[in-house]
Design a protein around this motif. Structure first.
Motif, mmCIF file in Angstrom:
data_model
loop_
_atom_site.group_PDB
_atom_site.id
_atom_site.type_symbol
_atom_site.label_atom_id
_atom_site.label_comp_id
_atom_site.label_asym_id
_atom_site.label_seq_id
_atom_site.Cartn_x
_atom_site.Cartn_y
_atom_site.Cartn_z
ATOM 1 N N VAL B 255 0.824 -1.211 0.000
ATOM 2 C CA VAL B 255 0.000 0.000 0.000
ATOM 3 C C VAL B 255 0.859 1.261 0.000
ATOM 4 O O VAL B 255 0.395 2.339 -0.364
ATOM 5 C CB VAL B 255 -1.005 0.033 1.181
ATOM 6 C CG1 VAL B 255 -2.043 -1.084 1.031
ATOM 7 C CG2 VAL B 255 -0.299 -0.060 2.519
ATOM 8 N N HIS B 269 -0.124 6.704 3.539
ATOM 9 C CA HIS B 269 -1.276 5.801 3.497
ATOM 10 C C HIS B 269 -1.898 5.702 4.892
ATOM 11 O O HIS B 269 -1.183 5.546 5.883
ATOM 12 C CB HIS B 269 -0.844 4.413 3.029
ATOM 13 C CG HIS B 269 -2.009 3.557 2.610
ATOM 14 N ND1 HIS B 269 -2.806 2.917 3.537
ATOM 15 C CD2 HIS B 269 -2.528 3.275 1.398
ATOM 16 C CE1 HIS B 269 -3.768 2.261 2.882
ATOM 17 N NE2 HIS B 269 -3.613 2.460 1.588
ATOM 18 N N CYS B 304 -10.733 -0.406 -2.433
ATOM 19 C CA CYS B 304 -9.555 -0.414 -1.579
ATOM 20 C C CYS B 304 -9.684 -1.492 -0.519
ATOM 21 O O CYS B 304 -10.701 -1.585 0.167
ATOM 22 C CB CYS B 304 -9.415 0.961 -0.934
ATOM 23 S SG CYS B 304 -8.101 1.022 0.277
ATOM 24 N N TYR B 306 -8.402 -1.580 2.225
ATOM 25 C CA TYR B 306 -8.349 -1.023 3.577
ATOM 26 C C TYR B 306 -9.644 -0.279 3.938
ATOM 27 O O TYR B 306 -9.790 0.206 5.062
ATOM 28 C CB TYR B 306 -7.140 -0.081 3.674
ATOM 29 C CG TYR B 306 -6.794 0.333 5.077
ATOM 30 C CD1 TYR B 306 -6.541 -0.625 6.067
ATOM 31 C CD2 TYR B 306 -6.703 1.678 5.434
ATOM 32 C CE1 TYR B 306 -6.222 -0.240 7.360
ATOM 33 C CE2 TYR B 306 -6.381 2.063 6.729
ATOM 34 C CZ TYR B 306 -6.144 1.093 7.679
ATOM 35 O OH TYR B 306 -5.828 1.459 8.960
ATOM 36 N N CYS B 310 -10.548 2.076 7.325
ATOM 37 C CA CYS B 310 -9.976 3.394 7.059
ATOM 38 C C CYS B 310 -10.864 4.504 7.603
ATOM 39 O O CYS B 310 -12.044 4.584 7.286
ATOM 40 C CB CYS B 310 -9.796 3.583 5.557
ATOM 41 S SG CYS B 310 -9.054 5.182 5.165
ATOM 42 N N CYS B 317 -13.859 4.882 -2.671
ATOM 43 C CA CYS B 317 -12.874 3.900 -2.208
ATOM 44 C C CYS B 317 -13.425 2.477 -2.312
ATOM 45 O O CYS B 317 -12.662 1.529 -2.393
ATOM 46 C CB CYS B 317 -12.474 4.181 -0.779
ATOM 47 S SG CYS B 317 -11.846 5.844 -0.498
ATOM 48 N N ARG B 321 -10.303 -0.154 -7.270
ATOM 49 C CA ARG B 321 -8.995 -0.240 -6.628
ATOM 50 C C ARG B 321 -8.246 1.067 -6.859
ATOM 51 O O ARG B 321 -8.110 1.526 -7.997
ATOM 52 C CB ARG B 321 -8.215 -1.376 -7.272
ATOM 53 C CG ARG B 321 -6.942 -1.720 -6.547
ATOM 54 C CD ARG B 321 -6.147 -2.744 -7.374
ATOM 55 N NE ARG B 321 -5.115 -3.374 -6.564
ATOM 56 C CZ ARG B 321 -4.041 -3.939 -7.084
ATOM 57 N NH1 ARG B 321 -3.883 -3.988 -8.396
ATOM 58 N NH2 ARG B 321 -3.146 -4.489 -6.300
ATOM 59 N N PRO B 322 -7.759 1.707 -5.778
ATOM 60 C CA PRO B 322 -7.059 2.976 -5.980
ATOM 61 C C PRO B 322 -5.752 2.751 -6.752
ATOM 62 O O PRO B 322 -5.162 1.677 -6.674
ATOM 63 C CB PRO B 322 -6.797 3.486 -4.567
ATOM 64 C CG PRO B 322 -7.095 2.374 -3.644
ATOM 65 C CD PRO B 322 -7.884 1.340 -4.367
ATOM 66 N N ARG B 334 -0.867 3.600 -2.540
ATOM 67 C CA ARG B 334 -2.093 3.129 -3.181
ATOM 68 C C ARG B 334 -3.293 3.634 -2.381
ATOM 69 O O ARG B 334 -3.814 2.949 -1.508
ATOM 70 C CB ARG B 334 -2.095 1.595 -3.243
ATOM 71 C CG ARG B 334 -3.211 1.042 -4.143
ATOM 72 C CD ARG B 334 -3.221 -0.464 -4.185
ATOM 73 N NE ARG B 334 -2.123 -1.072 -4.920
ATOM 74 C CZ ARG B 334 -2.006 -1.082 -6.242
ATOM 75 N NH1 ARG B 334 -2.925 -0.493 -6.983
ATOM 76 N NH2 ARG B 334 -0.980 -1.666 -6.806
ATOM 77 N N CYS B 335 -3.686 4.882 -2.670
ATOM 78 C CA CYS B 335 -4.776 5.498 -1.906
ATOM 79 C C CYS B 335 -5.305 6.682 -2.688
ATOM 80 O O CYS B 335 -4.537 7.434 -3.282
ATOM 81 C CB CYS B 335 -4.252 5.959 -0.545
ATOM 82 S SG CYS B 335 -5.427 6.929 0.402
ATOM 83 N N TYR B 336 -6.637 6.847 -2.674
ATOM 84 C CA TYR B 336 -7.218 8.008 -3.337
ATOM 85 C C TYR B 336 -6.923 9.307 -2.585
ATOM 86 O O TYR B 336 -6.903 10.371 -3.163
ATOM 87 C CB TYR B 336 -8.739 7.854 -3.425
ATOM 88 C CG TYR B 336 -9.211 6.831 -4.426
ATOM 89 C CD1 TYR B 336 -8.970 7.012 -5.786
ATOM 90 C CD2 TYR B 336 -9.886 5.692 -4.008
ATOM 91 C CE1 TYR B 336 -9.406 6.082 -6.707
ATOM 92 C CE2 TYR B 336 -10.333 4.753 -4.929
ATOM 93 C CZ TYR B 336 -10.084 4.951 -6.275
ATOM 94 O OH TYR B 336 -10.511 4.028 -7.181
#
Ligand SMILES: Nc1ncnc2c1ncn2[C@@H]1O[C@H](COP(=O)(O)OP(=O)(O)OP(=O)(O)O)[C@@H](O)[C@H]1O
Ligand SMILES: Nc1ncnc2c1ncn2[C@@H]1O[C@H](COP(=O)(O)OP(=O)(O)OP(=O)(O)O)[C@@H](O)[C@H]1O
Ligand code: SF4
Ligand code: SF4
Ligand SMILES: [Mg+2]
Ligand SMILES: [Mg+2]
Lengths: 351, 342
Positions: B255, B269, B304, B306, B310, B317, B321-322, B334-336
Motif C-alpha cells: 500500500v 497511506h 480499496c 483497507y 480506514c 474507495c 482499486r485505488p 495506493r490510496c485516493y
C-alpha cells in the motif's frame, strides 16, 4: 510497611540432572512494589526475569531470601491460604497457552473464582466486571479460544487474572506475541485497570519502549541480579549502570533520526549462569571495566531516591553521555507527524 | 476494471527501483492464491510489484497474515502449500525464476538466492555438527572439496561473530543458544555469497542486543558482497534504522513504499499512519487513525482493501482499486486520499 511486594535477597538455584553443578538463576534480588505501581523488569533472555515471577506467584520455591506480600511471608503461603487467595495473579506471554481450548471463554474467566467460595451472584458479577474491564463483547462468553484473535485471547488472559480482584499481577511478556495495534490496546487496558483498581504490576518485557511508557519504576536484571533499579524516567534518561546503558542503546524507535546515545554497545551474549564469574558479572562485556571489577563484586549503592546501582564506576557511566529523554522526544515527534487536524484529501484521480 | 494496469505497473517500475541501474531482482505483478472452501480461490498476494537494487536493503512490514512469508517463499518459487502462484514474474540475473524447472530452482536456492527464517532450530539437523552443515552448503552449490568447504565454514562463522568459532564447528545444534543458532543459520545462508538474501522475521525472537549485532552484521555483509536484501519484520522500528527503503504490506498488497525518511517522516497511506500510531503510545493518535472494530471486516474484491478499517474512506474507495501513485521521489502510495504533510 505499605509495599504490596517486598523481596529481600532472593536466590534461586536449579540442580542440573546427572551433574553436581547448579544453575544460579537468581543471585540476590531485592525489590519493592508499592500499591498502584508498575515495576518494569527488563534484561536479556536468561537474566532470570521469569524465575523471579514464578517465585512470587509460588510456582517454584526460592532457594534463599524472603518474599513478602503485604507483610506476609510467602514461605508460609499454605498457612495464609485464605487471606492470599486470588491476591497475586500471573499473565503469560502466549495467550493461547494459558487458555484451555475445550473451555468456553466465560468459564475460563470465572474459573479462578472457584476456590474463593463466592456465591453465584458475586461470581456472575465479578465475571461481568472483568469482561467489562478488558472490553470484550459479552457475546464472546460462549466462544472457544480458537475463535478469537490473539489480541482478544490475551484480553481473556487478563480478564482471568483480574477476576479475583488481585492486588498484584505479574505480567510476563504479555504483549510480545501480538501485532503492534493489539499490543497498544493491551497496554492501554492495563493502564486503565490500574487506574481504576490501584493494582500493582510487575511487568516483565524485552520491549523497552513499552516498559518506559507503562512503568513507574524499572529494574534492570543481568545474570540473576538487579544491577540498577530506579524511577523509569531516571534510569532511562541517565542510566548509571553500563548494562542499562547498553540495553538502551539497542532500542530502535520507528523514527530514522532518533537513537538513544550511549557509550556502551553490548557485544556477545549473556554468559551461562552455571559457572558465574568472580567479581562483577558484567566484567567480560563491560567497556568501563577496571582491574578491581574482576575480583570484587560491586555493592549496591544508593544514588538517589529509591535508585540503586551495582557498579564501581557508576559516576563515570552517568557522565559519559548527556542525559536525554529520547522516548519523550519520540512521542512529540509522533504527535507532530501523525497528529494533523485531519488528512487533507486530494481529488480522486485515475489518470 | 478500467485502471490501466500496464501503466500503473510501468510507473511502479520506475519508482520502486530507486535508481537508474537495472534492478537485481524485479518482481512483477506477483499473485498467489490459496484454495478456499468456495469456488473462487482466496487471493493472498494481489499483484506485488517490487524491484531491489544491488546493495540495497528493503524492509517489508505489515501485520500478521498480511502475506509477508507468502511473498518471501514465492520469490523463491516455493509458495507455502497449498498456495499457488497465480500469475506474475520474478526476474533475477537474467532469468525469470517462476518459469524455471524444479532442479534449476534448487540450484539457485541457497546459492544465488537464500532465505533466513526464524526458529533456527527447525532449520538445523540435530544429529550433525554445525560446521559440517555449513560446509555442506558450499560443497553442494560451489562444488568445492571437503577441506576447502570446512575452511570456508570456519571463515563465515567468524564473520557472523560466533564466539570461539573453531570449537563451535564441532558443536551440535542443541549446544547453542538461540542467538548462536540463528547466527549459524545466517552463516549457512551466506556462505555461497548469494546475490539476494531474504530475512523473514529472522531476528525477532532474539534479544535486542543480539538483534542489533546481527543486523549490523547482515548490513556489513550485504555491503561487502554487494548483495541485496529483503528484510521482513514485524518490528517497524528496526526498519527505520536499517533499511534503505520500506514497503508496507496490507492484505496482500503493497500500500506504500518509500525511502526510509519519507516513509517515517511523511507517511501517506492511512494504514501506515495507523501502524505508526500504534508505536506512539498515544491513545489519541491511535483513535484518530483507526475505526471502531465492528467485526464487519471481510475480504474485498472491488475497491480499496483497507476501506473497512480506514477512518477517511469515501464512497469511491469502495468501488475501484485505488491507483499506485507517486507522491514524491520514489514514494508510492495506493490510496485516493494520501495524507499530505506541510
Ligand atoms: N527449571 C529450570 N531448570 C534449570 N534451569 C532453569 C530452569 N528455569 C530457568 N532456568 C535457567 O535460569 C536462567 C533464568 O531463566 P529465566 O527463564 O528466568 O530467564 P528470563 O529472563 O525470563 O529469560 P527470557 O527473556 O528468555 O524469558 C536461565 O539460564 C535458564 O536457563
Ligand atoms: N494453508 C493455508 N490455507 C489458506 N490460507 C492460508 C494458508 N496459509 C496462509 N494462508 C493465508 O495467507 C495469508 C498470509 O499468510 P503469511 O504467512 O504470508 O502472513 P505473514 O505476513 O507472514 O504473517 P506473520 O507476520 O504472522 O508471519 C494469511 O492471511 C492466511 O490467511
Ligand atoms: S563494576 Fe566494573 S565491570 Fe561491573 S559494570 Fe561497573 S565498571 Fe563494568
Ligand atoms: S483509498 Fe480510500 S479507503 Fe483506501 S486507504 Fe485511501 S482513503 Fe482509505
Ligand atoms: Mg522469561
Ligand atoms: Mg510470516
Amino acid at each position: 510497611m505499605s509495599a504490596v511486594l517486598t523481596i529481600d535477597n532472593l536466590y534461586k538455584r536449579f540442580p542440573i540432572a546427572g551433574s553436581k553443578q547448579v544453575v544460579q538463576a537468581i543471585n540476590g534480588v531485592s525489590l519493592t512494589v508499592e500499591p498502584g505501581e508498575t515495576l518494569g523488569l527488563v534484561g536479556e533472555s536468561g537474566s532470570g526475569k521469569t524465575t523471579v515471577g514464578r517465585c512470587i506467584v509460588g510456582l517454584i520455591e526460592p532457594t534463599a531470601g524472603t518474599i513478602r506480600f503485604r507483610g506476609t511471608d510467602l514461605a508460609q503461603r499454605q498457612q495464609h491460604k485464605a487471606k492470599l487467595a486470588g491476591k497475586i495473579q500471573l499473565v503469560f506471554q502466549e495467550p493461547n497457552e494459558s487458555l484451555d481450548p475445550r473451555m468456553k471463554i466465560g468459564d475460563t474467566i470465572s474459573e479462578p473464582l472457584l476456590p474463593l467460595k463466592l456465591d453465584r451472584e458475586t461470581r456472575r458479577r465479578r465475571t461481568a466486571d472483568a469482561l467489562r474491564l478488558v472490553r470484550l463483547n459479552p457475546d464472546l462468553l460462549d466462544a472457544y479460544p480458537s475463535e478469537l484473535s490473539s489480541g482478544q485471547q490475551q484480553r481473556v488472559g487478563i480478564a482471568r487474572a483480574m477476576v479475583t480482584e488481585p492486588e498484584l499481577v505479574v505480567l510476563d511478556e504479555p504483549t510480545s506475541a501480538l501485532d503492534p495495534t493489539a499490543r497498544a490496546e493491551i497496554i492501554d487496558l492495563l493502564r486503565r485497570i490500574q487506574n481504576e483498581r490501584n493494582t500493582a504490576y510487575l511487568f516483565i518485557s524485552h520491549d523497552l519502549s513499552t516498559v518506559r511508557f507503562i512503568s513507574h519504576r524499572v529494574a534492570v536484571m543481568y545474570l540473576g541480579m538487579i544491577v540498577e533499579q530506579g524511577s523509569a524516567e531516571t534510569v532511562f534518561n541517565r542510566p548509571q549502570h553500563p548494562y542499562s546503558s547498553g540495553l538502551l542503546s539497542s532500542v530502535m524507535l520507528p523514527h530514522p533520526h532518533l537513537k538513544i546515545e550511549s557509550s556502551v554497545s553490548l557485544k556477545g551474549e549473556i554468559p551461562s549462569p552455571i559457572n558465574l564469574p568472580k567479581g562483577c558479572f558484567l566484567a567480560s562485556r563491560c567497556p568501563f571495566v577496571i582491574d578491581r571489577c574482576r575480583h570484587e563484586m560491586p555493592p549496591a549503592e544508593t544514588v538517589g531516591e529509591r535508585h540503586t546501582v551495582h557498579c564501581f564506576r557508576h559516576e563515570d557511566v552517568a557522565a559519559s553521555v548527556p542525559a536525554s529523554d529520547t522516548f519523550n522526544v519520540f512521542m512529540k515527534e509522533a504527535e507532530r507527524i501523525l497528529g494533523r487536524a485531519g488528512p487533507i484529501g486530494v481529488a480522486p484521480s485515475l489518470q | 476494471m478500467s485502471l490501466g494496469a500496464a501503466e500503473v505497473i510501468s510507473k511502479t517500475r520506475n519508482a520502486s527501483v530507486g535508481g537508474d541501474k537495472p534492478p537485481l531482482i524485479d518482481i512483477r505483478n506477483l499473485r498467489v492464491t490459496f484454495p478456499s472452501g468456495g469456488a473462487e480461490p482466496k487471493a493472498v498476494l494481489k499483484g506485488i510489484d517490487l524491484a531491489v537494487q544491488p546493495g540495497e536493503i528493503v524492509g517489508l512490514v505489515g501485520e500478521s497474515g498480511a502475506g509477508k512469508t507468502t511473498l518471501a517463499r514465492s520469490i523463491l518459487g516455493l509458495p507455502p502449500s497449498p498456495g499457488r502462484i497465480a500469475g506474475g514474474e520474478v526476474h533475477f540475473e537474467g532469468r525469470q525464476i517462476l518459469s524455471l524447472s524444479e532442479s534449476e530452482l534448487r540450484r539457485l536456492r541457497g546459492h544465488r538466492l537464500s532465505v533466513v527464517v526464524p526458529n533456527p532450530r527447525a532449520e538445523l539437523n540435530p544429529l550433525l555438527k554445525v560446521g559440517d552443515q555449513i560446509a555442506a552448503m558450499a560443497k553442494i552449490h560451489l562444488g568445492v572439496g571437503g577441506k576447502e568447504a570446512r575452511r570456508m565454514a570456519l571463515e563465515i562463522l567468524r564473520e557472523v561473530q560466533i564466539p570461539d568459532p573453531e570449537r563451535r564447528m564441532d558443536a551440535y545444534p542443541h549446544e547453542l543458544s538461540g542467538g548462536m543458532a540463528q547466527r549459524v543459520v545466517i552463516a549457512m545462508a551466506l556462505i555461497c555469497s548469494p546475490a539476494f538474501v531474504i530475512s523473514d522475521d529472522a531476528t525477532s525472537g532474539l534479544d535486542v542486543t543480539v538483534q542489533a549485532q546481527i543486523l549490523a552484521l547482515l548490513a556489513k555483509l550485504a555491503a561487502d558482497h554487494g548483495s541485496a536484501m529483503l528484510f521482513i519484520s514485524r518490528d517497524v522500528g528496526i526498519t527505520a534504522h536499517f533499511c534503505d527503503r520500506i514497503a508496507v504490506l496490507f492484505s496482500g498488497e503493497i500500500v506504500e513504499i518509500a525511502p526510509r525518511e519519507p516513509l517515517f517522516l511523511e507517511p501517506a497511506h492511512p494504514y501506515t499512519l495507523m501502524l505508526l500510531a500504534a508505536f506512539s503510545h498515544s491513545p489519541k493518535l491511535r483513535d484518530s487513525w483507526s475505526v471502531p472494530d465492528t467485526g464487519r471486516r471481510r475480504e474485498r474484491n472491488a475497491g480499496c482493501q483497507y476501506a473497512d478499517r480506514c477512518p477517511i474512506a469515501q464512497p469511491v474507495c469502495r468501488t475501484q482499486r485505488p491507483p499506485f501513485a507517486e507522491i514524491g521521489p520514489g514514494h508510492f502510495v495506493r490510496c485516493y486520499f494520501p495524507v499530505r504533510h506541510a
